[in-house]
Scaffold this active site. Structure first.
Site, PDB file in Angstrom:
ATOM      1  N   LYS A  90      53.987  54.718  29.612  1.00  0.00           N
ATOM      2  CA  LYS A  90      53.335  55.750  28.802  1.00  0.00           C
ATOM      3  C   LYS A  90      54.432  56.479  28.062  1.00  0.00           C
ATOM      4  O   LYS A  90      55.416  56.916  28.666  1.00  0.00           O
ATOM      5  CB  LYS A  90      52.567  56.716  29.732  1.00  0.00           C
ATOM      6  CG  LYS A  90      51.837  57.810  28.988  1.00  0.00           C
ATOM      7  CD  LYS A  90      50.431  57.386  28.649  1.00  0.00           C
ATOM      8  CE  LYS A  90      49.787  58.264  27.596  1.00  0.00           C
ATOM      9  NZ  LYS A  90      50.064  57.869  26.197  1.00  0.00           N
ATOM     10  N   LYS A 114      60.082  62.687  33.102  1.00  0.00           N
ATOM     11  CA  LYS A 114      59.046  63.606  32.622  1.00  0.00           C
ATOM     12  C   LYS A 114      57.687  63.211  33.192  1.00  0.00           C
ATOM     13  O   LYS A 114      56.948  64.031  33.722  1.00  0.00           O
ATOM     14  CB  LYS A 114      59.011  63.546  31.091  1.00  0.00           C
ATOM     15  CG  LYS A 114      58.004  64.470  30.453  1.00  0.00           C
ATOM     16  CD  LYS A 114      57.868  64.217  28.955  1.00  0.00           C
ATOM     17  CE  LYS A 114      59.206  64.223  28.266  1.00  0.00           C
ATOM     18  NZ  LYS A 114      59.083  64.252  26.806  1.00  0.00           N
ATOM     19  N   LYS A 126      58.678  54.109  25.353  1.00  0.00           N
ATOM     20  CA  LYS A 126      58.760  54.781  24.045  1.00  0.00           C
ATOM     21  C   LYS A 126      58.834  53.701  22.981  1.00  0.00           C
ATOM     22  O   LYS A 126      59.300  52.586  23.254  1.00  0.00           O
ATOM     23  CB  LYS A 126      60.023  55.645  23.989  1.00  0.00           C
ATOM     24  CG  LYS A 126      60.015  56.680  22.883  1.00  0.00           C
ATOM     25  CD  LYS A 126      59.283  57.945  23.269  1.00  0.00           C
ATOM     26  CE  LYS A 126      59.167  58.911  22.113  1.00  0.00           C
ATOM     27  NZ  LYS A 126      58.622  60.209  22.525  1.00  0.00           N
ATOM     28  N   ASP A 166      54.400  60.918  18.308  1.00  0.00           N
ATOM     29  CA  ASP A 166      55.613  61.736  18.391  1.00  0.00           C
ATOM     30  C   ASP A 166      55.945  62.112  16.938  1.00  0.00           C
ATOM     31  O   ASP A 166      55.033  62.138  16.092  1.00  0.00           O
ATOM     32  CB  ASP A 166      56.718  60.894  19.063  1.00  0.00           C
ATOM     33  CG  ASP A 166      58.008  61.644  19.358  1.00  0.00           C
ATOM     34  OD1 ASP A 166      58.064  62.354  20.370  1.00  0.00           O
ATOM     35  OD2 ASP A 166      58.986  61.504  18.596  1.00  0.00           O
ATOM     36  N   THR A 209      51.303  69.948  23.985  1.00  0.00           N
ATOM     37  CA  THR A 209      52.754  70.054  24.200  1.00  0.00           C
ATOM     38  C   THR A 209      53.223  71.484  23.926  1.00  0.00           C
ATOM     39  O   THR A 209      53.947  72.080  24.732  1.00  0.00           O
ATOM     40  CB  THR A 209      53.518  69.037  23.321  1.00  0.00           C
ATOM     41  OG1 THR A 209      52.932  67.749  23.526  1.00  0.00           O
ATOM     42  CG2 THR A 209      54.981  68.993  23.682  1.00  0.00           C
ATOM     43  N   SER A 376      47.791  63.549  27.712  1.00  0.00           N
ATOM     44  CA  SER A 376      47.505  62.160  27.341  1.00  0.00           C
ATOM     45  C   SER A 376      46.963  61.407  28.554  1.00  0.00           C
ATOM     46  O   SER A 376      46.028  60.599  28.433  1.00  0.00           O
ATOM     47  CB  SER A 376      48.783  61.456  26.861  1.00  0.00           C
ATOM     48  OG  SER A 376      48.997  61.701  25.495  1.00  0.00           O
TER      49      SER A 376
HETATM   50  P1  NDP Z   1      56.341  66.388  14.102  1.00  0.00           P
HETATM   51  O1  NDP Z   1      56.665  65.207  13.282  1.00  0.00           O
HETATM   52  O2  NDP Z   1      54.958  66.900  14.139  1.00  0.00           O
HETATM   53  O3  NDP Z   1      57.290  67.606  13.713  1.00  0.00           O
HETATM   54  C1  NDP Z   1      58.685  67.513  13.784  1.00  0.00           C
HETATM   55  C2  NDP Z   1      59.230  68.793  13.194  1.00  0.00           C
HETATM   56  O4  NDP Z   1      60.647  68.838  13.416  1.00  0.00           O
HETATM   57  C3  NDP Z   1      59.027  68.887  11.695  1.00  0.00           C
HETATM   58  O5  NDP Z   1      58.841  70.226  11.341  1.00  0.00           O
HETATM   59  C4  NDP Z   1      60.344  68.335  11.159  1.00  0.00           C
HETATM   60  O6  NDP Z   1      60.672  68.763   9.854  1.00  0.00           O
HETATM   61  C5  NDP Z   1      61.298  68.954  12.149  1.00  0.00           C
HETATM   62  N1  NDP Z   1      62.559  68.239  12.141  1.00  0.00           N
HETATM   63  C6  NDP Z   1      62.756  66.925  12.288  1.00  0.00           C
HETATM   64  N2  NDP Z   1      64.064  66.654  12.195  1.00  0.00           N
HETATM   65  C7  NDP Z   1      64.680  67.830  11.999  1.00  0.00           C
HETATM   66  C8  NDP Z   1      66.022  68.223  11.836  1.00  0.00           C
HETATM   67  N3  NDP Z   1      67.010  67.318  11.839  1.00  0.00           N
HETATM   68  N4  NDP Z   1      66.282  69.546  11.663  1.00  0.00           N
HETATM   69  C9  NDP Z   1      65.292  70.461  11.645  1.00  0.00           C
HETATM   70  N5  NDP Z   1      64.000  70.140  11.787  1.00  0.00           N
HETATM   71  C10 NDP Z   1      63.718  68.848  11.952  1.00  0.00           C
HETATM   72  O7  NDP Z   1      56.847  66.037  15.598  1.00  0.00           O
HETATM   73  P2  NDP Z   1      56.423  66.704  16.972  1.00  0.00           P
HETATM   74  O8  NDP Z   1      56.187  68.150  16.792  1.00  0.00           O
HETATM   75  O9  NDP Z   1      55.388  65.850  17.583  1.00  0.00           O
HETATM   76  O10 NDP Z   1      57.758  66.471  17.838  1.00  0.00           O
HETATM   77  C11 NDP Z   1      58.831  67.412  17.857  1.00  0.00           C
HETATM   78  C12 NDP Z   1      59.705  67.147  19.055  1.00  0.00           C
HETATM   79  O11 NDP Z   1      58.925  67.281  20.261  1.00  0.00           O
HETATM   80  C13 NDP Z   1      60.336  65.761  19.134  1.00  0.00           C
HETATM   81  O12 NDP Z   1      61.594  65.850  19.784  1.00  0.00           O
HETATM   82  C14 NDP Z   1      59.378  65.008  20.047  1.00  0.00           C
HETATM   83  O13 NDP Z   1      60.014  63.901  20.670  1.00  0.00           O
HETATM   84  C15 NDP Z   1      59.037  66.100  21.045  1.00  0.00           C
HETATM   85  N6  NDP Z   1      57.807  65.894  21.789  1.00  0.00           N
HETATM   86  C16 NDP Z   1      56.594  65.765  21.154  1.00  0.00           C
HETATM   87  C17 NDP Z   1      55.440  65.617  21.875  1.00  0.00           C
HETATM   88  C18 NDP Z   1      54.107  65.577  21.219  1.00  0.00           C
HETATM   89  O14 NDP Z   1      53.098  65.618  21.967  1.00  0.00           O
HETATM   90  N7  NDP Z   1      53.984  65.544  19.928  1.00  0.00           N
HETATM   91  C19 NDP Z   1      55.488  65.514  23.359  1.00  0.00           C
HETATM   92  C20 NDP Z   1      56.782  65.758  23.932  1.00  0.00           C
HETATM   93  C21 NDP Z   1      57.893  65.916  23.156  1.00  0.00           C
HETATM   94  P3  NDP Z   1      60.546  67.753   8.602  1.00  0.00           P
HETATM   95  O15 NDP Z   1      59.101  67.770   8.255  1.00  0.00           O
HETATM   96  O16 NDP Z   1      61.423  68.352   7.577  1.00  0.00           O
HETATM   97  O17 NDP Z   1      61.040  66.402   9.059  1.00  0.00           O
END
Ligand code: NDP
Length: 444
Positions: A90, A114, A126, A166, A209, A376
């Site tokens: 998962k 996790k 992943k 993600d 999350t 999930s």
């Molecule tokens: P999204 O794609 O919805 O959002 C990612 C966000 O992070 C966007 O605002 C993006 O901006 C920003 N971002 C990406 N790269 C950078 C960078 N180099 N500097 C600054 N901002 C950046 O992803 P999620 O919210 O789903 O995921 C965010 C994090 O949380 C990841 O690490 C993911 O692995 C983790 N995560 C997510 C889960 C989920 O349920 N969604 C569960 C557990 C962990 P931009 O639009 O400019 O790229």
């Protein structure tokens, strides 16, 4: 040389060019040293650590699709099936230009611990692609998703491997992926989570999350005789995790003054207006600078650096290694007391060390952001039982899971005389269940 050091050296040697994977392994092995030392003979005999750091399987494939100009595009696709000791694989799919095998191995490795912490029967995996959905039309995204799933569908299933979303994979992408799976395999089953509510999705999965990060941070605050009420919070990112962390922290009485994206950050001294944030990011798929154009009194600054804003609580919810040592120093200098990671490994090892040495209470992502995968797994249960729980039921279960994770992490740190070190606590608590299952299942 200790067993953990030996295995770390072997990982670096055998997995060249994968610094994020090395970093994730180092953090875990350093934390596990106290546990390993107590059982070294047995673990060495069974090569437990060598097996733990080696994915059970990596699937790598070509993803051809046609863009709106009729040009054939080729992307790389992957699924890392890391460890199935405690349940089917998962872990989410990430679509981002920076995706490569090393990034997915780091994420898959983190996912093992996790998933174990959630207390639910799910193994670690992943996957993803270096495809960038940004700026693509809906038709292009669909064409890509259909091609990606045409290959991936051979290796996943409701009882085998259940991906989710993600970075770059939200409700739209999950819908296209699910449609193609159903079409090829002829199965209407819970093979993906994060689905839309009309076709098997769970209420609260979208929020899970972000809400979970805030729920566990609330537990930390309570353990320190504190609360969210009246606190100033900085959140990074403005995607799925960030938006719902802002929403829940605000509901609990905090003022969130900043969010960002990869171009820059906004500062709103009155507290981020969640409706405007959602409209920009969830509806218009716009850039965060539009927030400052729409909300009087807020400002926009290009680049990283929102860590210079004075806050009590910092929640990094964007991406790996976004918080470097320089940022940790700025947070400490400005009196920040708590950091909980919404993203996966957003804090570098040096920055984590600095925060801990300077009295900042630090909760690592594998515990803090586990609410997403936990919900999930609740979606998988609902799919198997062919029923849907209410939002209140799912939210209550999520809340309980986050409280339990905090208890497990806190308890493991105390058992090994490292009270308050939640990095060690999370790694040990996650490892204990996995290692027991690995030993019980023999050499496999
Ligand atoms: P999204 O794609 O919805 O959002 C990612 C966000 O992070 C966007 O605002 C993006 O901006 C920003 N971002 C990406 N790269 C950078 C960078 N180099 N500097 C600054 N901002 C950046 O992803 P999620 O919210 O789903 O995921 C965010 C994090 O949380 C990841 O690490 C993911 O692995 C983790 N995560 C997510 C889960 C989920 O349920 N969604 C569960 C557990 C962990 P931009 O639009 O400019 O790229």
């Amino acid at each position: 040389m200790s067993y953990t050091e030996e295995v770390y050296e072997r990982v670096v040697k055998q997995n060249p060019g994968e610094p994020e994977f090395h970093q994730a392994v180092k953090e875990v092995l350093d934390s596990l040293k106290v546990v390993i030392d107590r059982n070294e003979e047995l673990y060495r005999k069974l090569s437990i650590l060598e097996r733990l750091v080696e994915p059970e399987r990596i699937i790598s494939f070509r993803v051809p699709w046609v863009d709106d100009n009729g040009v054939v595009q080729i992307n790389k696709g992957y699924r890392v099936q890391f460890n199935s000791a405690i349940g089917p694989y998962k872990g989410a799919l990430r679509f981002h230009p920076t995706v490569n095998q090393g990034i997915l191995k780091f994420l898959g490795f983190e996912q093992i611990f996790k998933n174990s912490l959630t207390g639910l029967p799910i193994g670690g995996g992943k996957g993803g692609s270096n495809f960038d959905p940004k700026g693509k039309s809906d038709r292009e995204v669909m064409a890509f998703c259909q091609s990606f799933m045409t290959e991936l569908c051979k290796y996943i299933g409701a009882d085998t491997d259940v991906p989710a979303g993600d970075i770059g994979v939200g409700g739209r992408e999950i819908g296209f992926l699910f449609g193609q799976y159903k079409r090829i395999r002829g199965l209407y089953e819970g093979v993906l989570t994060g689905k839309g509510l009309t076709y098997g999705g769970s209420l609260i999965r979208t929020q899970a999350t972000g809400y979970g990060v805030v729920y566990i941070t609330d537990e930390i605050l309570k353990a320190h005789g504190d609360s969210f009420e009246g606190k100033t919070v900085v959140v990074t990112g403005s995607g799925n995790v960030a938006i719902y962390a802002v929403e829940k922290a605000t509901q609990l009485g905090a003022k969130v003054v900043s969010v960002n994206d990869s171009n820059g950050y906004v500062y709103d001294p009155n507290g981020i207006d969640i409706a405007v944030l959602k409209d920009i990011k969830e509806v218009k798929r716009g850039r965060i600078k539009e927030y400052a154009e729409r909300v009087p009194g807020s400002t926009y600054t290009e680049g990283t650096g929102s860590w210079t804003i004075k806050c009590d609580i910092y929640l990094p919810c964007a991406t790996q290694n976004e918080l470097p040592l320089e940022g940790a120093k700025a947070l400490v200098a400005n009196g920040c007391k708590y950091v909980s990671e919404g993203a996966n490994m957003p804090t570098t090892l040096e920055a984590t060390g600095y925060l801990q040495e300077n009295g900042v209470v630090f909760m690592p992502g594998k515990a803090a952001n586990a609410g997403g995968v936990a919900t999930s797994a609740l979606e998988m249960s609902q799919n198997s039982m062919r029923l849907s729980w209410s939002a209140e039921e799912v939210d209550a279960k999520l809340h309980d899971i986050m409280k339990n994770i905090f208890r497990k992490v806190d308890d493991a740190a105390k058992r090994y005389d490292m009270e308050g070190n939640y990095v060690v606590g999370a790694n040990i608590a996650g490892f204990e269940k996995v290692v027991e299952a690995m030993i019980a299942q023999g050499i496999c």
